[in-house]
Design a protein around this motif. Structure first.
Motif, mmCIF file in Angstrom:
data_model
loop_
_atom_site.group_PDB
_atom_site.id
_atom_site.type_symbol
_atom_site.label_atom_id
_atom_site.label_comp_id
_atom_site.label_asym_id
_atom_site.label_seq_id
_atom_site.Cartn_x
_atom_site.Cartn_y
_atom_site.Cartn_z
ATOM 1 N N ASP A 192 -128.513 -39.224 -19.362
ATOM 2 C CA ASP A 192 -127.984 -39.915 -18.380
ATOM 3 C C ASP A 192 -128.975 -40.321 -17.226
ATOM 4 O O ASP A 192 -129.244 -41.422 -16.853
ATOM 5 C CB ASP A 192 -126.626 -39.616 -17.746
ATOM 6 C CG ASP A 192 -125.471 -40.107 -18.671
ATOM 7 O OD1 ASP A 192 -125.625 -40.701 -19.805
ATOM 8 O OD2 ASP A 192 -124.426 -39.388 -18.671
ATOM 9 N N LYS A 212 -124.395 -43.269 -20.307
ATOM 10 C CA LYS A 212 -125.007 -44.459 -19.560
ATOM 11 C C LYS A 212 -125.581 -45.378 -20.519
ATOM 12 O O LYS A 212 -126.382 -44.664 -21.129
ATOM 13 C CB LYS A 212 -125.698 -43.836 -18.595
ATOM 14 C CG LYS A 212 -125.009 -43.281 -17.354
ATOM 15 C CD LYS A 212 -123.701 -43.745 -16.689
ATOM 16 C CE LYS A 212 -122.943 -42.830 -15.852
ATOM 17 N NZ LYS A 212 -121.673 -43.222 -15.615
ATOM 18 N N ASP A 213 -125.248 -46.542 -20.754
ATOM 19 C CA ASP A 213 -126.001 -47.471 -21.475
ATOM 20 C C ASP A 213 -127.410 -48.203 -20.995
ATOM 21 O O ASP A 213 -127.271 -48.907 -19.831
ATOM 22 C CB ASP A 213 -125.000 -48.610 -21.972
ATOM 23 C CG ASP A 213 -125.659 -49.574 -22.953
ATOM 24 O OD1 ASP A 213 -126.091 -50.676 -22.480
ATOM 25 O OD2 ASP A 213 -125.578 -49.275 -24.186
ATOM 26 N N PRO A 214 -128.562 -47.749 -21.777
ATOM 27 C CA PRO A 214 -129.666 -48.359 -20.912
ATOM 28 C C PRO A 214 -129.818 -49.996 -20.726
ATOM 29 O O PRO A 214 -129.922 -50.249 -19.777
ATOM 30 C CB PRO A 214 -130.650 -47.883 -22.110
ATOM 31 C CG PRO A 214 -130.022 -46.724 -22.781
ATOM 32 C CD PRO A 214 -128.714 -47.050 -22.749
ATOM 33 N N ASP A 224 -135.144 -44.481 -15.079
ATOM 34 C CA ASP A 224 -136.001 -45.523 -15.846
ATOM 35 C C ASP A 224 -135.600 -46.860 -15.636
ATOM 36 O O ASP A 224 -136.527 -47.856 -15.594
ATOM 37 C CB ASP A 224 -135.911 -45.408 -17.171
ATOM 38 C CG ASP A 224 -136.605 -44.182 -17.924
ATOM 39 O OD1 ASP A 224 -137.317 -43.682 -17.146
ATOM 40 O OD2 ASP A 224 -136.431 -43.833 -19.180
ATOM 41 N N GLU A 280 -132.203 -39.704 -17.132
ATOM 42 C CA GLU A 280 -133.334 -40.448 -17.450
ATOM 43 C C GLU A 280 -133.169 -41.859 -17.496
ATOM 44 O O GLU A 280 -134.035 -42.617 -17.482
ATOM 45 C CB GLU A 280 -133.890 -39.975 -18.883
ATOM 46 C CG GLU A 280 -135.278 -40.483 -19.224
ATOM 47 C CD GLU A 280 -135.832 -39.881 -20.635
ATOM 48 O OE1 GLU A 280 -136.704 -40.288 -21.349
ATOM 49 O OE2 GLU A 280 -135.270 -38.653 -20.817
ATOM 50 N N THR A 281 -132.061 -42.280 -18.122
ATOM 51 C CA THR A 281 -131.697 -43.678 -18.252
ATOM 52 C C THR A 281 -131.444 -44.436 -17.307
ATOM 53 O O THR A 281 -132.101 -45.462 -16.879
ATOM 54 C CB THR A 281 -130.280 -43.547 -19.072
ATOM 55 O OG1 THR A 281 -130.124 -43.173 -20.402
ATOM 56 C CG2 THR A 281 -129.779 -45.265 -19.257
#
Length: 222
Positions: free
Chosen positions: A14, A195-197, A20, A16-17
């Motif tokens: 999450d 968490k959806d990128p 980014d 990292e997502t």
């Protein structure tokens, strides 16, 4: 430009997502008396804070029973910001603020947004969220943005807008309230709770560009 916080991270994936995607702050929910799948242990919160790169603000979100409890959590986790939900009075928050090595953010129920002024001088920022029956936020429900904007008009503290924000409505919310920052949790999650990128990237893009002035069309200029 409107800043963005994504709350309720539970894993390094999450983290990292959202990093980014360009978020300004990450929220870690810890030691709360309400039932939420986004809560992490003190050890998990500490590890996620340690894994967060420089220039991304870490926010510990909690509902402490008293200021001493909050102070102990800050010492154990080490966040940049402490975000408090619950019923601490302004004088208790003022004392807490002077004894922690973190900025202090206080969450105000949207239904009582007019009371935000009582906390204006004792915290570093105020968050307005849609209240749940259990006293916590994270309901996934929006509230009256016009009333929130009116309540915040005379505040000195930065205002963070939360409550049911998604990629589909965040631009409208930013234009309606013009907050310092917006905060999302369930609105950028996949079905499994991660968490959806795509959703996070869209949310960040729409939040940060909502107030951008329309550039004149130069194609017709001589």
């Amino acid at each position: 430009m409107t800043r963005v916080k994504v709350c309720g991270l539970t894993t390094e994936a999450d983290l990292e997502t959202v990093v980014d995607a360009g978020v300004d702050a990450v929220g870690l929910i810890c030691d709360v008396p309400v039932d939420t799948p986004r809560e992490v242990s003190v050890d998990q919160a500490r590890a996620l804070v340690a894994a967060t790169p420089p220039f991304v603000t870490t926010v510990l979100v909690t509902m402490p029973s008293d200021p001493d409890h909050a102070r102990e959590l800050v010492d154990a986790v080490g966040p940049d910001v402490l975000q408090i939900h619950g019923g601490l009075e302004p004088d208790a928050l003022d004392r807490l603020r002077s004894t922690i090595d973190a900025r202090l953010l206080y969450a105000v129920d949207a239904d009582d947004a007019t009371n935000a002024a009582a906390y204006d001088d004792v915290v570093d920022a105020l968050l307005v969220d849609t209240p749940g029956e259990d006293g916590g936020g994270g309901t996934g429900e929006t509230h009256d943005w016009g009333r929130t904007r009116q309540a915040a008009a005379d505040l000195e503290s930065p205002l963070i807008l939360a409550g049911g924000l998604t990629p589909d409505n965040v631009a409208d919310a930013v234009r309606a309230v013009e907050p310092f920052a917006v905060d999302a949790a369930s609105g950028v999650e996949a079905d499994d709770g991660s968490k959806d990128p795509t959703a996070v990237h869209s949310f960040v893009d729409r939040a940060t560009t909502a107030l951008r002035a329309v550039e004149p069309d130069s194609s017709h200029h001589p």
